[in-house]
Design a protein around this motif. Sequence first.
Motif, short mmCIF file in Angstrom:
data_model
loop_
_atom_site.label_atom_id
_atom_site.label_comp_id
_atom_site.label_asym_id
_atom_site.label_seq_id
_atom_site.Cartn_x
_atom_site.Cartn_y
_atom_site.Cartn_z
N ILE A 166 -6.88 -5.57 -51.21
CA ILE A 166 -6.00 -5.72 -50.04
C ILE A 166 -6.28 -7.03 -49.31
O ILE A 166 -5.36 -7.80 -49.02
CB ILE A 166 -6.16 -4.51 -49.09
CG1 ILE A 166 -5.61 -3.25 -49.76
CG2 ILE A 166 -5.48 -4.77 -47.75
CD1 ILE A 166 -5.94 -1.98 -49.02
N ILE A 167 -7.55 -7.31 -49.03
CA ILE A 167 -7.92 -8.53 -48.30
C ILE A 167 -7.51 -9.76 -49.10
O ILE A 167 -6.93 -10.71 -48.55
CB ILE A 167 -9.43 -8.55 -47.99
CG1 ILE A 167 -9.80 -7.41 -47.04
CG2 ILE A 167 -9.86 -9.90 -47.43
CD1 ILE A 167 -9.12 -7.44 -45.72
N ASN A 168 -7.80 -9.78 -50.40
CA ASN A 168 -7.45 -10.94 -51.22
C ASN A 168 -5.95 -11.08 -51.39
O ASN A 168 -5.43 -12.20 -51.41
CB ASN A 168 -8.13 -10.86 -52.58
CG ASN A 168 -9.59 -11.21 -52.49
OD1 ASN A 168 -9.94 -12.26 -51.98
ND2 ASN A 168 -10.46 -10.34 -52.96
N PHE A 169 -5.22 -9.98 -51.51
CA PHE A 169 -3.78 -10.06 -51.63
C PHE A 169 -3.17 -10.72 -50.39
O PHE A 169 -2.36 -11.64 -50.49
CB PHE A 169 -3.13 -8.69 -51.86
CG PHE A 169 -1.64 -8.75 -51.85
CD1 PHE A 169 -0.95 -9.15 -52.99
CD2 PHE A 169 -0.92 -8.44 -50.71
CE1 PHE A 169 0.44 -9.25 -52.97
CE2 PHE A 169 0.46 -8.53 -50.68
CZ PHE A 169 1.14 -8.93 -51.82
N PHE A 170 -3.56 -10.22 -49.21
CA PHE A 170 -2.98 -10.77 -47.98
C PHE A 170 -3.42 -12.20 -47.73
O PHE A 170 -2.64 -13.02 -47.25
CB PHE A 170 -3.26 -9.87 -46.78
CG PHE A 170 -2.37 -8.68 -46.73
CD1 PHE A 170 -1.02 -8.82 -46.50
CD2 PHE A 170 -2.87 -7.41 -46.94
CE1 PHE A 170 -0.17 -7.72 -46.46
CE2 PHE A 170 -2.05 -6.29 -46.92
CZ PHE A 170 -0.69 -6.45 -46.68
N GLY A 171 -4.67 -12.53 -48.05
CA GLY A 171 -5.10 -13.93 -47.93
C GLY A 171 -4.26 -14.84 -48.82
O GLY A 171 -3.81 -15.90 -48.39
N GLY A 172 -4.03 -14.42 -50.05
CA GLY A 172 -3.20 -15.20 -50.97
C GLY A 172 -1.75 -15.25 -50.54
O GLY A 172 -1.09 -16.29 -50.62
N PHE A 173 -1.23 -14.11 -50.07
CA PHE A 173 0.17 -14.04 -49.63
C PHE A 173 0.42 -15.02 -48.49
O PHE A 173 1.39 -15.79 -48.50
CB PHE A 173 0.52 -12.61 -49.20
CG PHE A 173 1.87 -12.50 -48.57
CD1 PHE A 173 3.02 -12.49 -49.34
CD2 PHE A 173 2.00 -12.40 -47.18
CE1 PHE A 173 4.28 -12.39 -48.76
CE2 PHE A 173 3.25 -12.31 -46.59
CZ PHE A 173 4.40 -12.30 -47.38
N MET A 184 -3.95 -16.40 -42.91
CA MET A 184 -4.66 -16.69 -44.16
C MET A 184 -6.14 -16.96 -43.88
O MET A 184 -7.02 -16.38 -44.54
CB MET A 184 -4.04 -17.89 -44.86
CG MET A 184 -4.81 -18.33 -46.10
SD MET A 184 -4.27 -19.90 -46.78
CE MET A 184 -4.87 -21.05 -45.54
N PHE A 185 -6.42 -17.82 -42.91
CA PHE A 185 -7.81 -18.14 -42.61
C PHE A 185 -8.56 -16.93 -42.05
O PHE A 185 -9.75 -16.78 -42.29
CB PHE A 185 -7.90 -19.33 -41.66
CG PHE A 185 -7.59 -20.64 -42.34
CD1 PHE A 185 -8.29 -21.05 -43.46
CD2 PHE A 185 -6.59 -21.45 -41.85
CE1 PHE A 185 -8.01 -22.25 -44.08
CE2 PHE A 185 -6.29 -22.66 -42.46
CZ PHE A 185 -7.01 -23.06 -43.59
#
Length: 142
Positions: free
Chosen positions: A13-20, A60-61
Motif C-alpha cells: 500500500i505504502i509503495n503503491f501510493f508513493g509511486g502513484f 509522494m514525499f
Amino acid sequence: MMIYKTSHLKDKIINFFGGFFGVCTSIFPCYNPYGIEKVGIFQLPNTVSDTIHSFCAIAMFFFLTFNIAFLFTKGKSKFKNIVYMICAFVMGISIILYLIYNIVMGFPRTNKDFSVYVIESFLIFGFSFAWLVKGKLFFPTR
C-alpha cells in the motif's frame, strides 16, 4: 514502486501510493513562469497543474518518508536503522519547510523563486541515500 513485490500488505500500500503520487507529479508539471498558459499531458492551466503537482509531490514525499521511517527500520542492523531514521528526519523537516514555504509564499507559486528546489533536493537526497543503504550499495557488511 507501484509494482514492488512483497508479501506484506502495508508495504504494498505504502509503495503503491508513493509511486502513484510520483507518477502524478511528473504528469502535472509545476508552474512555468515563461508565458506558457497550458502545460502537461492534459493541457491544464498553469496554476491548476502547479497546485496538483505540489499536492502530489508532498504526498509522494510523505509516503517515501513513512516507508523509510517505519518499514526500512524493521531490519536487525542497529546502524542501518539509525541511518534510516536520520534520512527520515531530514525528509520530515524538509516536508514541514515545504509546507511552510507554500503557506508563506502563496499557492500556486507564480514567480521564478527556486527555493522549493533546494527543499526538494534534501527530500530526494534523503530518500536516495536510504534507498542505496537498503540496496546495500553503502554499508554492505553492516
